[in-house]
Write a protein that holds these residues in place. Structure first.
Motif, PDB file in Angstrom:
ATOM      1  N   PRO A 212       0.778  -1.189  -0.167  1.00 29.57           N
ATOM      2  CA  PRO A 212      -0.149   0.075   0.006  1.00 29.57           C
ATOM      3  C   PRO A 212       0.845   1.171   0.160  1.00 29.57           C
ATOM      4  O   PRO A 212       0.133   2.282  -0.365  1.00 29.57           O
ATOM      5  CB  PRO A 212      -0.955  -0.178   1.122  1.00 29.57           C
ATOM      6  CG  PRO A 212       0.073  -0.931   2.352  1.00 29.57           C
ATOM      7  CD  PRO A 212       0.527  -1.808   1.126  1.00 29.57           C
ATOM      8  N   THR A 213       2.164   1.241   0.415  1.00 28.46           N
ATOM      9  CA  THR A 213       2.935   2.481   0.383  1.00 28.46           C
ATOM     10  C   THR A 213       3.661   2.484  -1.091  1.00 28.46           C
ATOM     11  O   THR A 213       4.590   3.641  -0.989  1.00 28.46           O
ATOM     12  CB  THR A 213       4.055   2.150   1.790  1.00 28.46           C
ATOM     13  OG1 THR A 213       4.668   1.178   1.271  1.00 28.46           O
ATOM     14  CG2 THR A 213       3.192   2.138   2.980  1.00 28.46           C
ATOM     15  N   GLU A 214       3.326   1.849  -2.045  1.00 28.39           N
ATOM     16  CA  GLU A 214       4.155   2.004  -3.280  1.00 28.39           C
ATOM     17  C   GLU A 214       3.171   3.013  -4.111  1.00 28.39           C
ATOM     18  O   GLU A 214       1.930   2.702  -4.327  1.00 28.39           O
ATOM     19  CB  GLU A 214       4.112   0.764  -4.016  1.00 28.39           C
ATOM     20  CG  GLU A 214       5.386   0.797  -5.168  1.00 28.39           C
ATOM     21  CD  GLU A 214       4.759   1.426  -6.497  1.00 28.39           C
ATOM     22  OE1 GLU A 214       5.733   2.021  -6.732  1.00 28.39           O
ATOM     23  OE2 GLU A 214       3.933   1.096  -6.793  1.00 28.39           O
ATOM     24  N   PRO A 215       3.840   4.032  -4.678  1.00 29.48           N
ATOM     25  CA  PRO A 215       2.842   5.251  -5.363  1.00 29.48           C
ATOM     26  C   PRO A 215       1.862   4.543  -6.417  1.00 29.48           C
ATOM     27  O   PRO A 215       0.805   4.803  -6.654  1.00 29.48           O
ATOM     28  CB  PRO A 215       4.000   6.149  -5.681  1.00 29.48           C
ATOM     29  CG  PRO A 215       5.022   5.986  -4.931  1.00 29.48           C
ATOM     30  CD  PRO A 215       5.063   4.595  -4.431  1.00 29.48           C
ATOM     31  N   GLY A 216       2.472   3.503  -7.393  1.00 32.53           N
ATOM     32  CA  GLY A 216       1.959   3.055  -8.405  1.00 32.53           C
ATOM     33  C   GLY A 216       0.584   2.367  -7.816  1.00 32.53           C
ATOM     34  O   GLY A 216      -0.222   2.412  -8.562  1.00 32.53           O
ATOM     35  N   ARG A 217       0.769   1.568  -6.638  1.00 36.67           N
ATOM     36  CA  ARG A 217      -0.389   0.867  -6.437  1.00 36.67           C
ATOM     37  C   ARG A 217      -1.507   1.721  -6.025  1.00 36.67           C
ATOM     38  O   ARG A 217      -2.786   1.234  -6.351  1.00 36.67           O
ATOM     39  CB  ARG A 217      -0.078   0.121  -5.233  1.00 36.67           C
ATOM     40  CG  ARG A 217       1.249  -1.141  -5.299  1.00 36.67           C
ATOM     41  CD  ARG A 217       0.887  -2.180  -6.454  1.00 36.67           C
ATOM     42  NE  ARG A 217       0.685  -1.668  -7.938  1.00 36.67           N
ATOM     43  CZ  ARG A 217       1.761  -1.218  -8.471  1.00 36.67           C
ATOM     44  NH1 ARG A 217       2.939  -1.569  -8.220  1.00 36.67           N
ATOM     45  NH2 ARG A 217       1.794  -0.850  -9.849  1.00 36.67           N
ATOM     46  N   GLN A 218      -1.204   2.838  -5.266  1.00 39.77           N
ATOM     47  CA  GLN A 218      -2.250   3.877  -4.822  1.00 39.77           C
ATOM     48  C   GLN A 218      -2.973   4.296  -6.082  1.00 39.77           C
ATOM     49  O   GLN A 218      -4.061   4.812  -6.206  1.00 39.77           O
ATOM     50  CB  GLN A 218      -1.570   4.861  -3.845  1.00 39.77           C
ATOM     51  CG  GLN A 218      -1.421   4.391  -2.592  1.00 39.77           C
ATOM     52  CD  GLN A 218      -2.516   4.171  -1.721  1.00 39.77           C
ATOM     53  OE1 GLN A 218      -3.588   4.617  -1.885  1.00 39.77           O
ATOM     54  NE2 GLN A 218      -2.276   3.473  -0.621  1.00 39.77           N
ATOM     55  N   GLY A 219      -2.010   4.511  -7.060  1.00 38.78           N
ATOM     56  CA  GLY A 219      -2.593   5.293  -8.487  1.00 38.78           C
ATOM     57  C   GLY A 219      -3.458   4.395  -9.031  1.00 38.78           C
ATOM     58  O   GLY A 219      -4.642   4.873  -9.528  1.00 38.78           O
ATOM     59  N   ASP A 220      -3.012   3.118  -8.916  1.00 38.65           N
ATOM     60  CA  ASP A 220      -3.980   1.960  -9.809  1.00 38.65           C
ATOM     61  C   ASP A 220      -5.351   1.835  -9.281  1.00 38.65           C
ATOM     62  O   ASP A 220      -6.373   1.799  -9.680  1.00 38.65           O
ATOM     63  CB  ASP A 220      -3.270   0.585  -9.658  1.00 38.65           C
ATOM     64  CG  ASP A 220      -2.207   0.636 -10.647  1.00 38.65           C
ATOM     65  OD1 ASP A 220      -2.136   1.336 -11.526  1.00 38.65           O
ATOM     66  OD2 ASP A 220      -1.369  -0.226 -10.626  1.00 38.65           O
ATOM     67  N   VAL A 221      -5.421   1.735  -7.665  1.00 40.58           N
ATOM     68  CA  VAL A 221      -6.533   1.852  -7.080  1.00 40.58           C
ATOM     69  C   VAL A 221      -7.397   3.256  -7.167  1.00 40.58           C
ATOM     70  O   VAL A 221      -8.735   3.193  -7.232  1.00 40.58           O
ATOM     71  CB  VAL A 221      -6.290   1.534  -5.342  1.00 40.58           C
ATOM     72  CG1 VAL A 221      -7.516   2.079  -4.776  1.00 40.58           C
ATOM     73  CG2 VAL A 221      -5.687   0.219  -5.351  1.00 40.58           C
ATOM     74  N   ALA A 222      -6.770   4.276  -7.358  1.00 40.05           N
ATOM     75  CA  ALA A 222      -7.598   5.642  -7.608  1.00 40.05           C
ATOM     76  C   ALA A 222      -8.211   5.639  -8.723  1.00 40.05           C
ATOM     77  O   ALA A 222      -9.721   5.828  -8.850  1.00 40.05           O
ATOM     78  CB  ALA A 222      -6.567   6.898  -7.269  1.00 40.05           C
ATOM     79  N   GLN A 223      -7.605   4.933  -9.882  1.00 39.95           N
ATOM     80  CA  GLN A 223      -8.405   4.794 -11.088  1.00 39.95           C
ATOM     81  C   GLN A 223      -9.527   4.160 -11.144  1.00 39.95           C
ATOM     82  O   GLN A 223     -10.646   3.918 -11.623  1.00 39.95           O
ATOM     83  CB  GLN A 223      -7.300   4.667 -12.166  1.00 39.95           C
ATOM     84  CG  GLN A 223      -6.099   5.743 -12.584  1.00 39.95           C
ATOM     85  CD  GLN A 223      -5.052   5.264 -13.560  1.00 39.95           C
ATOM     86  OE1 GLN A 223      -5.492   4.518 -14.431  1.00 39.95           O
ATOM     87  NE2 GLN A 223      -4.103   6.010 -13.665  1.00 39.95           N
ATOM     88  N   LEU A 224      -9.205   2.918 -10.358  1.00 41.45           N
ATOM     89  CA  LEU A 224     -10.260   1.997 -10.349  1.00 41.45           C
ATOM     90  C   LEU A 224     -11.329   2.303  -9.601  1.00 41.45           C
ATOM     91  O   LEU A 224     -12.546   2.118 -10.234  1.00 41.45           O
ATOM     92  CB  LEU A 224      -9.614   0.642  -9.665  1.00 41.45           C
ATOM     93  CG  LEU A 224     -10.371  -0.594  -9.526  1.00 41.45           C
ATOM     94  CD1 LEU A 224     -10.894  -0.940 -10.780  1.00 41.45           C
ATOM     95  CD2 LEU A 224      -9.848  -1.605  -8.872  1.00 41.45           C
TER      96      LEU A 224
END
Length: 633
Positions: free
Chosen positions: A588-600
């Protein structure tokens, strides 16, 4: 790695290949013309003692059963770091607290929760508020704690290292050196089986996974060095209830392995199971990591080779083979690890270790031009000059160079000289088995050559060895894998990669079916296949199939992201979204994972949750540009 001499390639591995062919010809296993070579070396003498608990069927009883009769040894061992090498986390008072990590803007809070120790990681936002990103229950600690101890959790059943370590004294909680950077690691580092096999007493891997474990005995106990104890307990109980006479004081009790009654190389092997690099350890056919136990001769499960030189790839933690490379060891019949290190007890007072090691040195080096070794003042000892400490950027500690060298000299030789058996009696292997083991070891040693021509020569010699073993009817998954890897290098990347994928698939399934590879070896092979598959943009059923297996065998966010892509390319939108969410839960602390979830979340219409994920994403991205403040001069 030491630089090679500016001389023609050395014939070491080539000579080994010729010698191997001589062995097979002598044994009648090769119907080919001879090509000369050295005569077989004299075999090592067979061990004088084979302990009865060396059987694979021997049962363990646990350290508590040993304590009933060996209370003094048990109390001494309890103070040894071995007895505190691994354990189950309890919410002790000195572990309750918090730690602020400025580079990642993360605050970690450790607190008791339902009888366990829970750690929660929160990200400090630009306005000073906090967002909770991760929450885990700490399950196990790793390390004696004399200086530092690592902590792990078991998300999804996988044992994963956290970003924090706990240091002795007032230092308390700190971020691990490996995680001391703007990108917070969370619990994303798998605890490798090689770490657990050394730190834990007895464990098994479960569900075919790389790092899912079941622990029969967490810390290192008596049976780790003495072998399974059930036969010994039964024998002693029989003696106690009968008129049978016990063994004479000078005769060993063969129901339990005792290093004091072993040949020196056998005793050293007990320490070698953890304190030696396994880079050139080759398992015998049908054996895998974890199959050997201390009562057995080393070659029952594997043999270990060593080159004449010590490449930089061999770590300073490889104490046993570095000690064996020293002149002191080679010219002594009695020098072993326990010459300086207590077999059971631990010298809490460092002065006792200095006294014992100085006394050992004084037996041969009474006067080295400095004060008598046994009479050196406190704080000064032989090791300070002849075993210099080496700082390592790892959590372990400071290691001492066990080559016992003269100050200012380098004993390293260029790597690649003829490999010699270091541990394991090759005389107990058939000639073809010896050649197979030599071929696998030579394959691993070949990359140590920096010079391209020397490396090519070494690879060719390794292939010769393996082909000779196969021609003699000795082949298994490890030898086939080695020869396929050499074939890829010879054929070139494009053609070689395609051929290697075609060969590895059937080999992987065969080894998985027969359980002759450890789970981490299966995972490594599967990961290699994934890397070798074409990385084109379209859907790949083969790539998806490999990923579907990998997510059950290890816990990596990247696998789930790659799987999400394959699923969406094949029209499985729901499955793709589930994979992306799982990748986010893993890291959860990786920026890319948060970005993916935001778009989803935006696509699903959950604007409030999407906005939160987007804010966290932006904060994590900005934190990547963190620059540590300069320290005042």
């Amino acid at each position: 790695m030491a630089e090679p001499h500016a001389t023609p390639p050395r014939p070491g591995l080539r000579a080994l290949a010729r010698h191997a062919q001589t062995l097979l010809l002598a044994a009648g296993l090769l119907a080919v013309g001879g090509c000369g070579g050295d005569e077989p070396s004299e075999p090592q003498p067979q061990p004088a003692i084979r302990f009865e608990n060396a059987s694979a069927a021997a049962a363990y009883v646990g350290a508590a059963a040993c304590t009933e009769c060996h209370e003094e040894e048990a109390q001494a061992h309890a103070a040894h770091p071995h007895a505190r090498s691994f354990g189950v986390v309890k919410p002790e008072a000195d572990l309750i607290g918090e730690h602020w990590h400025e580079p990642s803007a993360m605050t970690y809070r450790m607190a008791e929760h339902e009888g366990a120790l829970r750690v929660r990681g929160s990200l400090k936002m630009k306005d000073g508020s906090e967002e909770l990103l991760s929450e885990h229950v700490l399950s196990h600690w790793i390390g004696s704690g004399d200086r530092v101890r690592q902590y792990a959790a078991e998300p999804d059943g996988f044992l994963m290292l956290g970003p924090l370590v706990h240091r002795a004294g007032a230092q308390g909680w700190q971020v691990d050196e490996e995680c001391d950077k703007p990108l917070a690691a969370d619990f994303v580092r798998p605890v490798a089986p090689t770490c657990v096999r050394c730190h834990a007493g007895r464990m098994t891997q479960v569900d075919g996974a790389e790092n899912r474990f079941r622990f029969a005995e967490p810390a290192i106990g008596c049976e780790r060095c003495h072998g399974p104890g059930a036969l010994h307990v039964q024998h002693q109980q029989t003696l106690a209830t009968s008129d049978a006479a016990p063994e004479a004081a000078d005769q060993p009790d063969l129901t339990i392995a005792n290093p004091a009654h072993m040949r020196r190389d056998r005793a050293m092997a007990i320490c070698a199971q953890c304190h030696m690099s396994d880079a050139l350890t080759v398992y015998r056919i049908g054996k895998k990591p974890g199959d050997w136990q201390a009562a057995q001769p080393w070659e029952d499960a594997h043999v270990t080779f060593r080159p004449a030189g010590r490449p930089d790839g061999v770590p300073n933690a490889s104490h046993v083979d570095l000690l064996a490379a020293s002149r002191c060891y080679q010219e002594s019949d009695t020098l072993t690890c326990v010459t300086c290190h207590g077999a059971h007890g631990h010298d809490v007072d460092a002065s006792e270790t200095r006294r014992r090691s100085n006394a050992a040195c004084a037996q041969c080096h009474g006067d080295c031009g400095r004060p008598e070794p046994a009479a050196k003042p406190s704080g000064e000892d032989c090791a300070s000059c002849h075993m210099p400490a080496t700082e390592k950027r790892i959590t372990h500690d400071v290691f001492h160079d066990h080559r016992l060298r003269r100050p200012g000299t380098s004993p390293d030789q260029p790597p690649g000289a003829e490999l010699a058996a270091f541990l394991g009696d090759l005389a107990r292997l058939t000639p073809a088995e010896r050649v197979r083991a030599q071929g696998i070891a030579a394959t691993r040693a070949a990359p140590w050559f920096r010079d391209r021509n020397e490396r090519t020569t070494a690879e060719s010699a390794a292939r010769d060895l393996l082909e000779q073993a196969h021609a003699a009817g000795v082949a298994d998954g490890r030898s086939k894998y080695s020869i396929e890897m050499l074939g890829m290098l010879k054929a070139g990347k494009a053609a070689g990669r395609k051929a290697l994928v075609a060969a590895l698939g059937p080999l992987l399934e065969a080894e998985a079916a027969h359980a002759t590879f450890a789970p981490e070896e299966i995972v490594a092979l599967r990961n290699l296949i994934l890397d070798l598959l074409p990385k084109h943009e379209g859907p790949s059923e083969e790539r998806r199939a490999v990923l579907e297996r990998l997510i059950t065998e290890r816990r990596q966010a990247g696998d789930w992201v790659a799987l999400a892509r394959q699923r969406v390319l094949q029209g499985d939108t729901e499955g793709s979204q589930a994979a992306l969410l799982h990748a986010h839960r893993i890291w959860p602390t990786e920026p890319g994972r948060q970005g993916d979830v935001a778009q989803l979340l935006y696509a699903q219409g959950d604007k409030e949750a999407a906005a939160r994920a987007s804010r966290i994403h932006q904060r994590l991205l900005r934190q990547q540009s963190y620059v540590a403040p300069r320290k005042p001069r």
